[in-house]
Design an enzyme around this catalytic site. Structure first.
Site, PDB file in Angstrom:
ATOM      1  N   ILE A 164       4.120  10.429   4.245  1.00 35.72           N
ATOM      2  CA  ILE A 164       2.999  10.682   3.043  1.00 35.72           C
ATOM      3  C   ILE A 164       1.776  11.636   3.928  1.00 35.72           C
ATOM      4  O   ILE A 164       1.096  12.703   3.689  1.00 35.72           O
ATOM      5  CB  ILE A 164       2.257  10.038   2.583  1.00 35.72           C
ATOM      6  CG1 ILE A 164       3.865   8.990   1.929  1.00 35.72           C
ATOM      7  CG2 ILE A 164       1.667  10.361   1.137  1.00 35.72           C
ATOM      8  CD1 ILE A 164       4.991  10.256   0.691  1.00 35.72           C
TER       9      ILE A 164
ATOM     10  N   SER B 294       0.472  -1.263   0.366  1.00 37.93           N
ATOM     11  CA  SER B 294       0.140  -0.123   0.034  1.00 37.93           C
ATOM     12  C   SER B 294       0.574   1.135   0.006  1.00 37.93           C
ATOM     13  O   SER B 294       2.121   1.551   0.248  1.00 37.93           O
ATOM     14  CB  SER B 294      -1.049   0.220   1.048  1.00 37.93           C
ATOM     15  OG  SER B 294      -1.705   1.574   1.207  1.00 37.93           O
TER      16      SER B 294
ATOM     17  N   CYS C  55      -2.885   4.232  12.186  1.00 36.25           N
ATOM     18  CA  CYS C  55      -2.704   5.533  12.510  1.00 36.25           C
ATOM     19  C   CYS C  55      -2.956   5.927  13.404  1.00 36.25           C
ATOM     20  O   CYS C  55      -2.927   5.395  14.357  1.00 36.25           O
ATOM     21  CB  CYS C  55      -4.010   5.667  11.047  1.00 36.25           C
ATOM     22  SG  CYS C  55      -3.599   5.163  10.100  1.00 36.25           S
TER      23      CYS C  55
ATOM     24  N   GLY D 250      12.204  -0.132   2.951  1.00 39.42           N
ATOM     25  CA  GLY D 250      13.898  -0.418   2.187  1.00 39.42           C
ATOM     26  C   GLY D 250      14.998  -1.734   2.594  1.00 39.42           C
ATOM     27  O   GLY D 250      14.056  -2.400   3.972  1.00 39.42           O
TER      28      GLY D 250
ATOM     29  N   LYS E 175      -2.693  -5.464   9.077  1.00 40.52           N
ATOM     30  CA  LYS E 175      -1.470  -5.085   9.054  1.00 40.52           C
ATOM     31  C   LYS E 175      -0.893  -4.155   9.542  1.00 40.52           C
ATOM     32  O   LYS E 175      -1.640  -3.634  10.457  1.00 40.52           O
ATOM     33  CB  LYS E 175      -1.460  -3.795   7.718  1.00 40.52           C
ATOM     34  CG  LYS E 175       0.147  -3.754   7.226  1.00 40.52           C
ATOM     35  CD  LYS E 175       0.222  -2.746   5.832  1.00 40.52           C
ATOM     36  CE  LYS E 175       1.596  -2.258   6.180  1.00 40.52           C
ATOM     37  NZ  LYS E 175       1.249  -1.646   4.232  1.00 40.52           N
TER      38      LYS E 175
ATOM     39  N   ASN F 220       4.730  -2.866   8.988  1.00 41.93           N
ATOM     40  CA  ASN F 220       4.433  -1.094   7.856  1.00 41.93           C
ATOM     41  C   ASN F 220       5.581  -1.420   8.710  1.00 41.93           C
ATOM     42  O   ASN F 220       6.848  -1.826   8.790  1.00 41.93           O
ATOM     43  CB  ASN F 220       3.496  -0.891   9.132  1.00 41.93           C
ATOM     44  CG  ASN F 220       2.715   0.714   8.090  1.00 41.93           C
ATOM     45  OD1 ASN F 220       3.524   1.372   6.868  1.00 41.93           O
ATOM     46  ND2 ASN F 220       1.634   1.037   7.968  1.00 41.93           N
TER      47      ASN F 220
ATOM     48  N   GLY G 132       8.690  -5.773   3.903  1.00 41.05           N
ATOM     49  CA  GLY G 132       9.794  -4.761   4.761  1.00 41.05           C
ATOM     50  C   GLY G 132      10.978  -5.197   3.840  1.00 41.05           C
ATOM     51  O   GLY G 132      11.586  -6.346   3.428  1.00 41.05           O
TER      52      GLY G 132
ATOM     53  N   LEU H 110      -1.185   9.977   4.944  1.00 35.00           N
ATOM     54  CA  LEU H 110      -1.621   9.133   3.683  1.00 35.00           C
ATOM     55  C   LEU H 110      -2.795  10.041   2.413  1.00 35.00           C
ATOM     56  O   LEU H 110      -4.490   9.862   1.723  1.00 35.00           O
ATOM     57  CB  LEU H 110      -3.361   8.697   4.410  1.00 35.00           C
ATOM     58  CG  LEU H 110      -3.251   7.922   5.943  1.00 35.00           C
ATOM     59  CD1 LEU H 110      -3.773   8.109   7.219  1.00 35.00           C
ATOM     60  CD2 LEU H 110      -2.523   6.402   5.558  1.00 35.00           C
TER      61      LEU H 110
ATOM     62  N   LYS I 179      -3.101   2.106  -2.163  1.00 33.10           N
ATOM     63  CA  LYS I 179      -3.414   3.147  -1.184  1.00 33.10           C
ATOM     64  C   LYS I 179      -4.196   3.555   0.187  1.00 33.10           C
ATOM     65  O   LYS I 179      -5.403   3.249   0.013  1.00 33.10           O
ATOM     66  CB  LYS I 179      -3.102   4.963  -1.784  1.00 33.10           C
ATOM     67  CG  LYS I 179      -2.675   6.017  -0.796  1.00 33.10           C
ATOM     68  CD  LYS I 179      -1.644   5.549  -0.997  1.00 33.10           C
ATOM     69  CE  LYS I 179      -1.274   7.175   0.819  1.00 33.10           C
ATOM     70  NZ  LYS I 179      -0.065   6.888   1.552  1.00 33.10           N
TER      71      LYS I 179
HETATM   72  C1  LIG Z   1       5.812   6.077   0.056  1.00 26.06           C
HETATM   73  C2  LIG Z   1       4.993   5.376   1.181  1.00 26.06           C
HETATM   74  C3  LIG Z   1       3.858   5.471   1.045  1.00 26.06           C
HETATM   75  C4  LIG Z   1       3.626   4.678   2.643  1.00 26.06           C
HETATM   76  N1  LIG Z   1       2.049   4.296   2.464  1.00 26.06           N
HETATM   77  C5  LIG Z   1       1.105   3.459   3.159  1.00 26.06           C
HETATM   78  C6  LIG Z   1       0.062   3.794   3.067  1.00 26.06           C
HETATM   79  O1  LIG Z   1      -0.633   3.978   3.109  1.00 26.06           O
HETATM   80  N2  LIG Z   1      -0.951   2.830   4.118  1.00 26.06           N
HETATM   81  C7  LIG Z   1      -0.304   1.756   4.753  1.00 26.06           C
HETATM   82  O2  LIG Z   1      -0.944   0.279   4.840  1.00 26.06           O
HETATM   83  N3  LIG Z   1       1.356   1.184   4.105  1.00 26.06           N
HETATM   84  C8  LIG Z   1       1.892   2.067   3.797  1.00 26.06           C
HETATM   85  N4  LIG Z   1       3.043   2.251   3.338  1.00 26.06           N
HETATM   86  C9  LIG Z   1       3.515   1.350   3.927  1.00 26.06           C
HETATM   87  C10 LIG Z   1       4.377  -0.053   2.618  1.00 26.06           C
HETATM   88  O3  LIG Z   1       3.208  -0.249   2.363  1.00 26.06           O
HETATM   89  C11 LIG Z   1       5.311  -1.127   3.093  1.00 26.06           C
HETATM   90  O4  LIG Z   1       4.546  -1.469   4.088  1.00 26.06           O
HETATM   91  C12 LIG Z   1       5.966  -0.276   3.776  1.00 26.06           C
HETATM   92  O5  LIG Z   1       6.910   0.575   3.037  1.00 26.06           O
HETATM   93  C13 LIG Z   1       8.028  -1.355   4.652  1.00 26.06           C
HETATM   94  O6  LIG Z   1       8.171  -2.414   2.738  1.00 26.06           O
HETATM   95  P1  LIG Z   1       9.351  -2.090   1.386  1.00 26.06           P
HETATM   96  O7  LIG Z   1      10.358  -2.171   2.352  1.00 26.06           O
HETATM   97  O8  LIG Z   1       9.044  -2.724   0.691  1.00 26.06           O
HETATM   98  O9  LIG Z   1       8.660  -0.789   1.503  1.00 26.06           O
HETATM   99  C14 LIG Z   1       4.025   3.168   2.402  1.00 26.06           C
HETATM  100  C15 LIG Z   1       5.479   2.952   2.169  1.00 26.06           C
HETATM  101  C16 LIG Z   1       6.348   4.317   1.312  1.00 26.06           C
HETATM  102  C17 LIG Z   1       6.964   3.942   0.930  1.00 26.06           C
END
Ligand SMILES: Cc1cc2nc3c(=O)[nH]c(=O)nc-3n(C[C@H](O)[C@H](O)[C@H](O)COP(=O)(O)O)c2cc1C
Ligand SMILES: Cc1cc2nc3c(=O)[nH]c(=O)nc-3n(C[C@H](O)[C@H](O)[C@H](O)COP(=O)(O)OP(=O)(O)OC[C@H]3O[C@@H](n4cnc5c(N)ncnc54)[C@H](O)[C@@H]3O)c2cc1C
Ligand SMILES: Cc1cc2nc3c(=O)[nH]c(=O)nc-3n(C[C@H](O)[C@H](O)[C@H](O)COP(=O)(O)OP(=O)(O)OC[C@H]3O[C@@H](n4cnc5c(N)ncnc54)[C@H](O)[C@@H]3O)c2cc1C
Ligand SMILES: Cc1cc2nc3c(=O)[nH]c(=O)nc-3n(C[C@H](O)[C@H](O)[C@H](O)COP(=O)(O)O)c2cc1C
Ligand code: FES
Ligand code: FES
Lengths: 259, 315, 315, 259
Positions: free
Chosen positions: B72, B22, B131, B218, B166, B193, B244, B74, B46
């Site tokens: 961000i 997301s 949140c 990342g 989540k 998350n 993650g 939300l 999103k």
């Molecule tokens: C720019 C950005 C926006 C994100 N927005 C949301 C979101 O709106 N809702 C949510 O549940 N997680 C959000 N996340 C978390 C990601 O869904 C994910 O769980 C997290 O980035 C870890 O995975 P990654 O290391 O592959 O990015 C966001 C992550 C990033 C980097």
């Protein structure tokens, strides 16, 4: 719907240091070369590496036949890395992205104001103006003369330096105002440091049709992350610099990032 | 024989274990220029809120070592515009859609789920609990087991299809939260998350994000989330979705070995929007080379003596 | 004028804010071939236990993205051999010595501190609370506020000089633990130890560490620990020692801006055992260039509107 | 007290691919070159980069005048990176570290058993044997002939390959046993994959004086981290491979890392 963009593995043709710490790298990137318009950008990343992790945004500096050039100041991880690539080395380009400058026409005079790495837009705007028969003037500012890049075949470049070592002694917005001298019939395009854009918006944008190419931090460049907001001057909502910009009409946006 | 890649989260079957994370894929359609979004296990939207949200002031993103920080806030178009404008596009693209939802009040989660329950093409909801809980002074919902239980219970009443919870990693023992979600009837949990992080520009002495702190994602977080996926998969019976730091297919395989059923990919999409394509290929070849007939056989296949795992035997 | 680099932790004054991190510098003497260990603010020893410990089975270390995992298992020669063999060497090298201590029972912390109280050259103790509490079923001491309070109270009774409590980051709200330490009379807190992490070799499907999980250190954790240093420095009056992911002098400056009084360096020593030398130089030049007369002026100088910092406004 | 070691910024002289995927990189490293003995190693890291994050251990393959050579198989981040450095590029070497092999003398015959990147020890042991007037034989195993490195000027190298494509068809421990044929008067030195060391310990170390150079993961190489334990065969305590080894008498240690 977004402009068509390509994820292209490009190979370096050559890199030249064109002014102190400033480089132009030319790559073979046929799909992007054929589709880009002035003011659009590419996101650059490195295959097989996560350092830097995020792609970096660069305005397309020039596009001719199969090749695309970038102009950049080697300040950090991404730019230093690009500057060290050898001919034949690969990068990944995602682009062309964003909306470029409005189309130019022969009817109007275009005043292009650039500073720092914003000079990247000089070659591509010059090429576009020539192909459209539009008349174009450049106003190009830097701290000192050694930072100014000389572009072969580009005429009408007016230099401004803070230290007066070349061209007008002062900032480039002052230079522009002096040159247009109250004439509001032309169109201003600008790209450069935020303080320069803020000054233009305030001092020129109110009377002359002005378009600003803004730089915000960007994680994706294609509308995935919502990381690049630019305040809408009207309703206070946000535009995304990557999808709705990076070029905005100066009256449409308000700057809130401390410049 | 081609290995079987499909996996199930509750009643919904994904054709492969890859999901977008997301907030890292817009509403899905933004990716459709880069690959066929119908080929990925699921597109997770999103986070959607009841009303549109403009999000936080910039700067919202910053790069750090092997990771990025984001705040961000939300920013999204709201659930109703999503249903009207974006869902039809996703349907046309044959995407399997999972709607991620977020709110500041428990009731609002239920209202969001109810709105989405009416749309058959929304095959699952993922509850983002990272949140602030406005009633409880802004503590994250996800750090309060009772709040989590309440929300899952309320959503379960109005949403019959798959519910994925989540979890936030910013707690002492994430498996307590996973167990609570399972107890209230969640079909799966996403682990996890982003992690609370912060960075400062030493020359301006300003934080690199307007909100000062943000979420770290990342490769930097992958070993942390790996440990949590392993812990949670040993604590609950429902499927675990890993999220993650995945940057290559090897990372997807690593999560599945640790116990994940499906794996979300987020930050990697910013550099490689077509990453899912080569990941599916890589996983498939790995299974074949390692003589696994399916993802299910690989899942939780870690060769480990649990007696070697002290609660926290480090240093 | 040269900027003033000295800082105070309780009554002990360090000539600069750099300290070695426990477990990453042996007993200090191992570094003496690479730089004058008398030039650094303090040398913090490997965690000392009452009896010598041989530590965990290998493998004990693994590299991950921008970090490393370790599960050394407190391998050390024991406090008595430390006092007899190592302390005299450190005295000869003019090092300012801080003894890090660890135990599985609260009483043992007190016994360790009492033994060290007899040695004037041990200027402070740092309590490593990331150890399993054998009485409470192996939960880390550091994740239980009451256990932490008991230990600090007992050590405070027998040790008059500086007590530093090293907190674990693996908790929901680290400032609760910092406040508890302050309430029991600790002179400073170290934020923080390593984060629980894990990695798997996908070809052997074995964990990369024998203990499966281990502690993550290195640049990957810096943004996480940065957020915690900021949080803790706003919650307590006593000095905060930052520990996590420092690789260059800029990182030290960043921690001080966030609110740290001193900064430990750990993993970086493995690649650059002489790192403290250029770090002291870098910090000194930064202060001069930025017109700060002292570390104290820089400390907590983050230009931030606290109203922008929601409890957890991310995503 | 530890052996004196140096933290030296070295520069690449040249890199050659000496067998499939196997490289020798020669660098200028005067302090280390003058102080190293056979069986010691260096920790290699890269200035201005944290990827790879930890330094990598490499046996010194040869040392002559101001230069040091490493021999390595390009399998991962560190080795691939070293193999791509250009002449003049810098690295940081920390060394010489650890205890090397016991001193050689003219009285005895030395049997050196190596496999894979353990071949790194052939040049330095050969040079040492020659300077001491000791007689030396090498037994060098690989999966297939193309992986075997040919060392100029080194004699008495007996090859073994798993596929029989060069030299003895079978493993190098069998080859050694065949050659010494029950004669336990010599000394065995060995460096290579753990299964090879385990076999030597079991099948040769009981009757012949045998020294094994072990490879464990290492984070620091200098006794800072306690990351490199090797089980003491006697009291079950641990040695540290980096400080107490990497060379151990085969009867002193027991292998517990699954080979
Ligand atoms: C720019 C950005 C926006 C994100 N927005 C949301 C979101 O709106 N809702 C949510 O549940 N997680 C959000 N996340 C978390 C990601 O869904 C994910 O769980 C997290 O980035 C870890 O995975 P990654 O290391 O592959 O990015 C966001 C992550 C990033 C980097
Ligand atoms: C739409 C768009 C178009 C762009 N076009 C160009 C272009 O044509 N040419 C170009 O050079 N850049 C351009 N940029 C900026 C570019 O994306 C990079 O941010 C910049 O090149 C630095 O990248 P880096 O990886 O080298 O530095 P990083 O490693 O990201 O940063 C290193 C350090 O340099 C500082 N820094 C970052 N950017 C700048 C800067 N511009 N000036 C001074 N210090 C900086 C950072 O604060 C950081 O401390 C553009 C950005 C956008 C959003
Ligand atoms: C005392 C000592 C001396 C050493 N001397 C040498 C030497 O002279 N020459 C040499 O090449 N290496 C030597 N090594 C091993 C060396 O330190 C590195 O581990 C090895 O070169 C791989 O490093 P890398 O960064 O390229 O791989 P990494 O990025 O660390 O690993 C990449 C992948 O390769 C796998 N891998 C790691 N090592 C090996 C291996 N040896 N064979 C096959 N796969 C592997 C890992 O599991 C990982 O998946 C020595 C180690 C020690 C402890
Ligand atoms: C190999 C290793 C061993 C460690 N041993 C200890 C220890 O014995 N006691 C302790 O309190 N912390 C120990 N730590 C944690 C460090 O002191 C430090 O807090 C942590 O590594 C974060 O800092 P860094 O990222 O600079 O390494 C150890 C860390 C590493 C990497
Ligand atoms: S940079 Fe990601 S949405 Fe604009
Ligand atoms: S590698 Fe660190 S102690 Fe041996």
């Amino acid at each position: 719907m977004p402009t068509t963009s390509f994820l292209e593995t490009v190979t370096v043709i050559e890199t030249r240091e064109v002014a102190k710490g400033t480089f132009v790298t030319k790559v073979k990137a046929p799909s992007i070369a054929r589709n880009v318009k002035a003011g659009q950008f590419v996101m650059v990343s490195f295959p097989e590496s996560t350092d830097p992790l995020l792609p970096r945004a660069f305005s397309v500096c020039d596009a001719f036949e199969d090749s695309v050039s970038l102009l950049y100041v080697a300040v950090g991880k991404g730019t230093r890395r690009i500057s060290k690539l050898l001919p034949g080395d690969p990068m990944v380009f995602n682009g062309p992205l964003g909306k470029g400058f409005p189309n130019m026409s022969g009817q109007k005079t275009f005043h292009v104001v650039v500073g720092g790495s914003g000079a990247a837009l000089i070659p591509i705007l010059d090429r576009t103006a020539k192909s459209r028969g539009a008349s174009i003037n450049f106003y190009y500012g830097a701290r000192t003369g050694s930072q100014l890049v000389k572009f072969d075949g580009v005429e009408n470049v007016n230099h401004a330096t803070d230290d007066g070592s070349e061209g007008f002694h002062g900032n480039v917005v002052e230079l522009l105002k002096k040159k247009i001298d109250g004439d509001s019939s032309g169109v201003v395009f600008a790209c450069g440091p935020t303080p320069m854009l803020v000054a233009l918006q305030r001092e020129v944008g109110v009377s002359v049709e002005t378009y600003l190419s803004v730089e915000t931090p960007m994680a994706c460049g294609m509308g995935l992350c919502q990381g690049c907001p630019v305040r809408n001057a009207g309703d206070g909502d946000y535009y995304l610099a990557c999808k709705d910009g990076p070029v905005f009409r100066s009256t449409e946006i308000s700057f809130e990032m401390k410049p | 024989m081609k290995p079987e890649l499909s996996v199930k989260l509750g009643k919904v079957e994904l054709k492969n274990p890859l999901m977008t994370a997301s907030g890292t894929c817009g509403y899905g359609e933004e990716l459709s220029g880069y690959f066929d979004v119908g080929m990925i296990g699921a597109i997770v939207t999103k986070s959607l809120t009841l009303k549109p949200k403009i999000g936080n002031e910039p700067p919202r993103v910053a790069e750090v070592s092997s990771g990025m920080l984001n705040s961000i806030g939300l920013a999204n178009i709201g659930v109703r515009r999503f249903i009207e404008e974006k869902l039809p596009l996703l349907e046309k693209l044959n995407a399997l859609v999972i709607a991620n939802i977020a709110a500041k009040r428990a009731e609002d989660y239920a209202e969001l789920a109810e709105l989405l329950a009416g749309k058959e093409s929304v095959r699952a909801v993922e509850l983002n609990l990272s949140c602030p809980n406005v009633k409880e002074g802004g503590m994250e919902f996800g750090t309060d087991v009772k709040a989590l239980s309440t929300i899952v219970k309320m959503v379960r009443k109005v949403f019959g299809r798959t519910i994925i919870v989540k979890l936030t990693p910013n707690v002492t023992r994430i498996s307590d939260f996973a167990r609570a979600a399972e107890a209230e009837g969640a079909d799966a949990v996403t682990v996890a998350n982003t992690y609370v992080g912060m960075a400062i520009d030493i020359y301006t002495r300003r934080p690199k994000l307007h909100t000062v702190r943000g979420g770290l994602s990342g490769p930097a977080i992958r070993p942390l989330t790996m440990a949590k996926v392993f812990e949670v998969s040993k604590s609950v019976q429902i499927p675990v979705v890993a999220s993650g730091g995945v940057f290559a297919w090897q990372d997807v395989v690593e999560y599945i070995i640790a116990g994940a059923t499906a794996v979300e990919i987020g930050t990697v999409l910013f550099a490689k929007p077509d990453a899912p394509v080569e990941m599916v290929k890589g996983i498939s070849e790995y299974l074949a080379d390692s003589h696994f007939g399916s993802i299910a056989e690989l899942r939780g296949s870690l060769d480990v003596n649990l007696q070697n795992v002290p609660h926290m035997n480090r240093g």
